[in-house]
Every structure is written in structure tokens, then in C-alpha cells.
Design an enzyme around this catalytic site. Structure first.
Site, short mmCIF file in Angstrom:
data_model
loop_
_atom_site.label_atom_id
_atom_site.label_comp_id
_atom_site.label_asym_id
_atom_site.label_seq_id
_atom_site.Cartn_x
_atom_site.Cartn_y
_atom_site.Cartn_z
N TYR A 52 18.37 7.41 69.63
CA TYR A 52 17.58 7.41 68.38
C TYR A 52 18.42 7.86 67.19
CZ TYR A 52 13.59 6.10 71.08
OH TYR A 52 12.75 5.39 71.90
N ASN A 88 6.95 -0.87 64.39
CA ASN A 88 8.35 -0.54 64.09
C ASN A 88 8.48 0.93 63.71
OD1 ASN A 88 8.78 -3.27 64.46
ND2 ASN A 88 8.72 -3.75 62.28
N ILE A 89 9.64 1.47 63.98
CA ILE A 89 9.89 2.88 63.63
C ILE A 89 10.86 2.98 62.46
CG2 ILE A 89 9.28 3.69 65.93
CD1 ILE A 89 12.20 3.92 66.66
N HIS A 105 3.70 3.56 66.57
CA HIS A 105 4.69 4.01 67.57
C HIS A 105 5.62 5.06 67.00
CE1 HIS A 105 4.05 0.10 70.04
NE2 HIS A 105 3.09 1.00 70.24
N CYS A 113 8.22 18.60 66.95
CA CYS A 113 8.57 19.83 67.67
C CYS A 113 7.64 19.97 68.88
CB CYS A 113 8.41 21.06 66.76
SG CYS A 113 8.76 22.60 67.62
N GLY A 171 5.98 -11.18 63.70
CA GLY A 171 7.23 -10.75 64.31
C GLY A 171 7.07 -9.85 65.52
N THR A 172 6.14 -10.17 66.39
CA THR A 172 6.03 -9.38 67.62
C THR A 172 5.85 -10.30 68.82
OG1 THR A 172 4.87 -7.57 68.75
CG2 THR A 172 3.55 -8.97 67.31
N LEU A 198 8.79 -16.20 64.95
CA LEU A 198 9.90 -17.16 65.09
C LEU A 198 9.65 -18.14 66.23
CD1 LEU A 198 12.65 -17.74 63.78
CD2 LEU A 198 13.71 -16.36 65.57
C1 BV8 Z 1 -0.23 3.36 76.22
C2 BV8 Z 1 8.73 2.86 70.08
C3 BV8 Z 1 -2.25 4.42 76.94
C4 BV8 Z 1 9.96 3.28 70.79
C5 BV8 Z 1 7.70 1.29 71.60
C6 BV8 Z 1 0.90 -2.95 82.63
C7 BV8 Z 1 0.12 -3.85 81.94
C8 BV8 Z 1 -0.26 -3.62 80.62
C9 BV8 Z 1 0.15 -2.45 79.98
C10 BV8 Z 1 0.94 -1.57 80.67
C11 BV8 Z 1 1.31 -1.80 81.98
N1 BV8 Z 1 2.07 -0.76 82.38
C12 BV8 Z 1 2.18 0.12 81.36
C13 BV8 Z 1 1.48 -0.34 80.33
C14 BV8 Z 1 1.31 0.29 79.02
C15 BV8 Z 1 2.57 0.13 78.20
C16 BV8 Z 1 2.98 -1.31 78.09
O1 BV8 Z 1 2.39 -2.09 77.34
N2 BV8 Z 1 4.05 -1.68 78.83
C17 BV8 Z 1 4.56 -3.04 78.78
C18 BV8 Z 1 6.08 -3.00 79.03
C19 BV8 Z 1 3.82 -3.86 79.83
N3 BV8 Z 1 2.24 0.64 76.89
C20 BV8 Z 1 2.34 1.96 76.64
O2 BV8 Z 1 2.79 2.77 77.42
C21 BV8 Z 1 1.78 2.41 75.30
N4 BV8 Z 1 0.89 3.52 75.51
O3 BV8 Z 1 -0.56 2.33 76.76
O4 BV8 Z 1 -0.99 4.53 76.28
C22 BV8 Z 1 -3.29 4.23 75.89
C23 BV8 Z 1 -3.55 2.94 75.38
C24 BV8 Z 1 -4.54 2.79 74.42
C25 BV8 Z 1 -5.25 3.89 73.96
C26 BV8 Z 1 -4.97 5.15 74.48
C27 BV8 Z 1 -3.99 5.33 75.44
C28 BV8 Z 1 2.88 2.89 74.38
C29 BV8 Z 1 3.88 1.78 74.15
C30 BV8 Z 1 4.82 2.17 73.01
C31 BV8 Z 1 6.27 2.06 73.45
N5 BV8 Z 1 7.13 2.27 72.28
N6 BV8 Z 1 8.40 1.49 70.50
C32 BV8 Z 1 11.19 2.64 70.19
O5 BV8 Z 1 11.08 1.86 69.22
O6 BV8 Z 1 12.27 2.97 70.71
S1 BV8 Z 1 7.50 -0.30 72.15
C33 BV8 Z 1 8.51 -1.39 71.29
O7 BV8 Z 1 8.53 -2.64 71.99
C34 BV8 Z 1 7.98 -1.79 69.95
O8 BV8 Z 1 7.45 -0.70 69.26
C35 BV8 Z 1 6.96 -2.85 70.24
O9 BV8 Z 1 5.69 -2.28 70.45
C36 BV8 Z 1 7.40 -3.38 71.57
C37 BV8 Z 1 7.74 -4.87 71.53
O10 BV8 Z 1 8.59 -5.04 70.52
P1 BV8 Z 1 8.35 -6.14 69.37
O11 BV8 Z 1 8.13 -5.37 68.11
O12 BV8 Z 1 7.33 -7.16 69.72
O13 BV8 Z 1 9.77 -6.77 69.39
P2 BV8 Z 1 10.34 -7.80 70.44
O14 BV8 Z 1 11.82 -7.73 70.35
O15 BV8 Z 1 9.67 -7.63 71.78
O16 BV8 Z 1 9.84 -9.19 69.84
C38 BV8 Z 1 10.32 -9.58 68.58
C39 BV8 Z 1 9.51 -10.79 68.19
O17 BV8 Z 1 9.88 -11.17 66.87
C40 BV8 Z 1 9.78 -11.99 69.08
O18 BV8 Z 1 8.55 -12.62 69.37
C41 BV8 Z 1 10.66 -12.89 68.22
O19 BV8 Z 1 10.40 -14.26 68.45
C42 BV8 Z 1 10.22 -12.52 66.84
N7 BV8 Z 1 11.25 -12.68 65.82
C43 BV8 Z 1 12.59 -12.46 65.94
N8 BV8 Z 1 13.18 -12.71 64.75
C44 BV8 Z 1 12.20 -13.07 63.88
C45 BV8 Z 1 10.97 -13.06 64.55
N9 BV8 Z 1 9.80 -13.36 63.97
C46 BV8 Z 1 9.85 -13.71 62.66
N10 BV8 Z 1 10.99 -13.77 61.94
C47 BV8 Z 1 12.18 -13.45 62.51
N11 BV8 Z 1 13.31 -13.49 61.79
#
Ligand code: BV8
Length: 229
Positions: A52, A88-89, A105, A113, A171-172, A198
Site C-alpha cells: 500500500y 477505488n482507493i 473500500h 489505528c 470501469g468495474t 471497456l
Molecule cells: C464482504 C480494496 C461481507 C483493497 C478491494 C464467494 C462468492 C461471492 C462473494 C464472495 C465469495 N467469497 C467471498 C466473497 C466476498 C468477497 C468477494 O466478493 N470475493 C470475490 C473475489 C468473489 N467480498 C468481500 O470480502 C467484501 N466484503 O463481502 O463483507 C458483507 C457484505 C455486505 C454487507 C456486509 C458484509 C469486501 C471486498 C473488498 C475487497 N477490497 N479493494 C485494494 O484496493 O487493495 S476489492 C478490489 O477489486 C476493488 O476495490 C474492486 O472492488 C475489486 C474489483 O476491481 P475493479 O475495480 O472491478 O477492477 P478490475 O481490475 O477487476 O476491473 C477493471 C474493469 O475496468 C474491467 O472490467 C476492465 O474492462 C475495465 N477497464 C479497464 N480499462 C478501462 C476500463 N473501463 C473503462 N475504461 C478504461 N480505460
């Protein structure tokens, strides 16, 4: 018209901030799921802190792009009728002029802390274990929501989804919950849903309309269309 916009890493891609997918799920050699977890922080805190610290330092070298700027322009036009929920962060929405931004997030420019639970603005490194400005404990971690942790602002987000007329996802990849489920929640409350991305996301099937292309082009065009320009 009340609008909720959800943004992901793709909106910052053209600013030079790598997305999770573009890095093939790898960040400096780490799988994001292996680094962005409480367990990783417990077992290898210095690796996670450096992961980070590197991303926080990189913010100084990037600028908002036309997509961030278009959302700030939309907020100036419709004010409280717009809420930007970002996964995004980075701080690019704020640097483009958006004020109504909810970082579900967490944020790189904030530290948490674990002793007194205070969130403190933070721009430097955390790997060198600075004391908490409030309680003095050596217990600061990135103020980021890791996998398995509860996202920030869920009550506010769900209330906004219930009351919105339009939900726009920008963008997600739709890979991570609960953010990936917001489109279905919005639609269940009768909102129209639009995806600007995209490439098709994992949730494209849930959107009334999907426009494919770079956010830097699609978002300004959409805001112009919305504001009747
Ligand atoms: C929670 C911060 C309970 C850290 C992040 C099984 C099934 C379902 C869910 C789960 C499961 N097992 C576990 C879970 C829950 C889990 C989860 O979803 N896991 C996934 C892997 C299956 N989720 C959690 O644990 C969450 N907490 O569930 O708590 C709860 C729920 C509800 C209410 C109460 C309690 C917490 C998840 C948070 C994790 N932290 N980020 C850090 O940044 O280091 S996640 C991180 O990845 C991002 O924040 C974002 O959320 C995620 C995906 O990233 P994206 O932003 O979508 O980026 P990505 O690269 O994936 O995609 C980019 C996109 O942009 C692409 O589509 C691409 O085509 C497009 N793009 C690229 N360039 C462009 C573009 N678009 C337009 N223009 C461009 N130029």
C-alpha cells in the site's frame, strides 16, 4: 433525476493507475486476494504495508482523466441528486472536483489505528510503523477494506440505491461483492441501469444498456447527453 454511479479501477486506468485485471490479478508479484486480506496483514504485515505504501506514493504521479472530470461536472449540475460510490482507493474523483464520493473500500490517503479505531489522513509510508497521532500506539494500518471485511457506508449505499432513478456502473469487472450486486438491487427498486466499460463485465447481463469503450470517452459523452449538450 437521482443518480448513483459506481466506479471501479477502469475509471482510473487512463490516468495510469493499473487495474486489478490488467495486472493479471498480480500486484508487484502478489495476487490481490493474497495481499488484500486481514490474514495477510497478520502474517506478513511489512509486505502488506509496502504494497500500500507503493500505491500511496504512486498517487503523486497520476492525474484525474476526462471521466473523473465529467462526473465532477455532473455533480456541479445536479448536486445532491448524484452520489458516486467508488471501489477505488485513489483520490482522483476528489482531485477532479467531486465532493459527494463514498469510498466503500476505503482510501489510500487514510490510515486506521487498530488500537483506537481512529481514521487519520495519511500521505507517507506506514511500513516504518509511525505512532497513531491520536493515541500514540504503533498500530496504524491502511484504511482499506480487505476481502472478508465489511465495506464502508453500506447503509448509505443501499438507501441511495433504493431511491435512485438511474444506476450507472463505470470501469468495474463486477467480480467483487457486494458492489457487483448493486445493479440488481437498483433494478429491483425500478431504476434504469447503464454500464460504461471497456469490455463486457461479469454483470453486463443485469444492465438495461451497456456501452463499450474507454471511460475517458464514454463518460464525458454520457454526461453531455444527460445535460442536453
Ligand atoms: C464482504 C480494496 C461481507 C483493497 C478491494 C464467494 C462468492 C461471492 C462473494 C464472495 C465469495 N467469497 C467471498 C466473497 C466476498 C468477497 C468477494 O466478493 N470475493 C470475490 C473475489 C468473489 N467480498 C468481500 O470480502 C467484501 N466484503 O463481502 O463483507 C458483507 C457484505 C455486505 C454487507 C456486509 C458484509 C469486501 C471486498 C473488498 C475487497 N477490497 N479493494 C485494494 O484496493 O487493495 S476489492 C478490489 O477489486 C476493488 O476495490 C474492486 O472492488 C475489486 C474489483 O476491481 P475493479 O475495480 O472491478 O477492477 P478490475 O481490475 O477487476 O476491473 C477493471 C474493469 O475496468 C474491467 O472490467 C476492465 O474492462 C475495465 N477497464 C479497464 N480499462 C478501462 C476500463 N473501463 C473503462 N475504461 C478504461 N480505460
Amino acid at each position: 433525476m437521482r443518480i448513483v454511479v459506481l466506479t471501479g479501477a477502469g475509471i482510473s486506468a487512463e490516468s495510469g493507475v493499473p487495474t486489478f485485471r490488467d495486472a493479471d490479478g498480480l500486484w508487484a508479484g502478489h495476487r490481490v486476494e493474497d495481499v488484500a486480506t486481514p490474514e495477510a496483514f497478520e502474517h506478513q504485515p511489512e509486505v502488506v504495508q509496502r504494497f500500500y505504501d507503493t500505491r500511496r506514493a504512486a498517487l503523486a504521479a497520476v492525474e484525474p482523466n476526462p471521466a473523473h472530470e465529467a462526473l465532477a461536472r455532473l455533480e456541479r449540475a445536479i448536486g445532491d441528486d448524484l452520489l458516486v460510490v467508488t471501489q477505488n482507493i485513489d483520490d482522483l474523483h476528489e482531485r477532479a472536483g467531486s465532493h459527494r464520493v463514498l469510498h466503500m473500500h476505503g482510501a489510500l490517503l487514510s490510515a486506521l489505528c487498530v488500537a483506537c479505531r481512529e481514521q487519520v489522513p495519511w500521505t507517507g509510508d506506514l511500513a516504518d510503523q509511525p505512532p497513531c497521532p491520536r493515541c500514540g500506539a504503533v498500530a496504524l494500518r491502511p484504511d482499506v477494506v480487505w476481502f472478508g471485511e465489511i465495506p464502508y457506508g453500506m447503509d448509505h449505499i443501499l438507501e441511495a440505491l433504493e431511491g435512485c432513478d438511474l444506476f450507472v456502473s463505470i470501469g468495474t469487472s463486477g467480480a467483487v461483492y457486494p458492489a457487483a450486486g448493486f445493479v440488481q438491487a437498483a433494478a429491483s427498486y425500478g431504476a434504469r441501469t447503464l454500464e460504461l466499460n471497456l469490455e463486457p463485465s461479469e454483470g453486463s447481463v443485469y444492465f438495461d444498456e451497456s456501452r463499450l469503450g474507454p471511460a475517458g470517452e464514454l463518460v464525458p459523452a454520457w454526461v453531455d447527453q444527460l445535460l442536453g449538450r
